[in-house]
Design an enzyme around this catalytic site. Structure first.
Site, PDB file in Angstrom:
ATOM      1  N   CYS A  86      25.525 -54.745 -53.254  1.00 43.75           N
ATOM      2  CA  CYS A  86      25.718 -54.815 -54.462  1.00 43.75           C
ATOM      3  C   CYS A  86      27.097 -55.304 -55.157  1.00 43.75           C
ATOM      4  CB  CYS A  86      25.600 -53.497 -55.383  1.00 43.75           C
ATOM      5  SG  CYS A  86      26.681 -52.344 -54.775  1.00 43.75           S
ATOM      6  N   CYS A 130      26.059 -45.612 -55.423  1.00 41.28           N
ATOM      7  CA  CYS A 130      27.508 -45.514 -56.145  1.00 41.28           C
ATOM      8  C   CYS A 130      27.996 -44.111 -55.807  1.00 41.28           C
ATOM      9  CB  CYS A 130      27.395 -45.588 -57.766  1.00 41.28           C
ATOM     10  SG  CYS A 130      26.948 -47.356 -58.088  1.00 41.28           S
TER      11      CYS A 130
END
Length: 144
Positions: A33, A103
């Site tokens: 990402c 995350c």
């Protein structure tokens, strides 16, 4: 959809910046990402985190999880900081969308990487702390 807490930590991130001569610095990323997170720890002689800062290159969820992670470890002992998991970060933010769970894992790993650096500099072993990974994709594949 993001929770109010995620939006608050994205729009008003806490503890942004660097600590000069930090006790420990940890940098982790996710090649898939493109997020990169760096955590700086200032740890006193009693093993208490006096200050913590972060710099994150990434999406809003990466910024929010970095901010929340710093809030969760500030004032804690090294061992207490080690117990801060990605799930604790997500819970403190009232959740994350499934595609953004990585995350929170980035935040956990950045804390661990900074603690690892601190332990290395001090020549100590922190029970339960494992060597950090440079790319959390390895951890994601293991755990999910």
């Amino acid at each position: 959809m993001y929770s109010e807490k995620v939006m608050d930590h994205f729009n008003n991130p806490r503890n942004v910046g660097e600590i000069e001569n930090a006790s420990g610095v940890g940098t982790v990323g996710n090649a898939k990402c493109g997020d990169i997170m760096r955590i700086y720890l200032d740890i006193d002689d009693d093993g208490i985190i006096q200050d913590v800062k972060f710099k994150t290159f990434g999406c809003g969820a990466a910024v929010a999880t970095s901010s929340m992670a710093t809030e969760l470890v500030k004032g804690k002992t090294v061992n207490e900081a080690l117990q801060v998991t990605n799930k604790a970060v997500m819970e403190a933010l009232d959740g994350l969308p499934p595609v953004k769970v990585h995350c929170s894992l980035l935040a956990e790993e950045a804390i661990h990487a900074a603690l690892w650096d601190y332990a290395k500099k001090k020549g100590i072993v922190i029970e339960g702390l494992e060597a950090p990974v440079a790319d959390i994709e390895e951890k994601i594949e293991e755990e999910y």
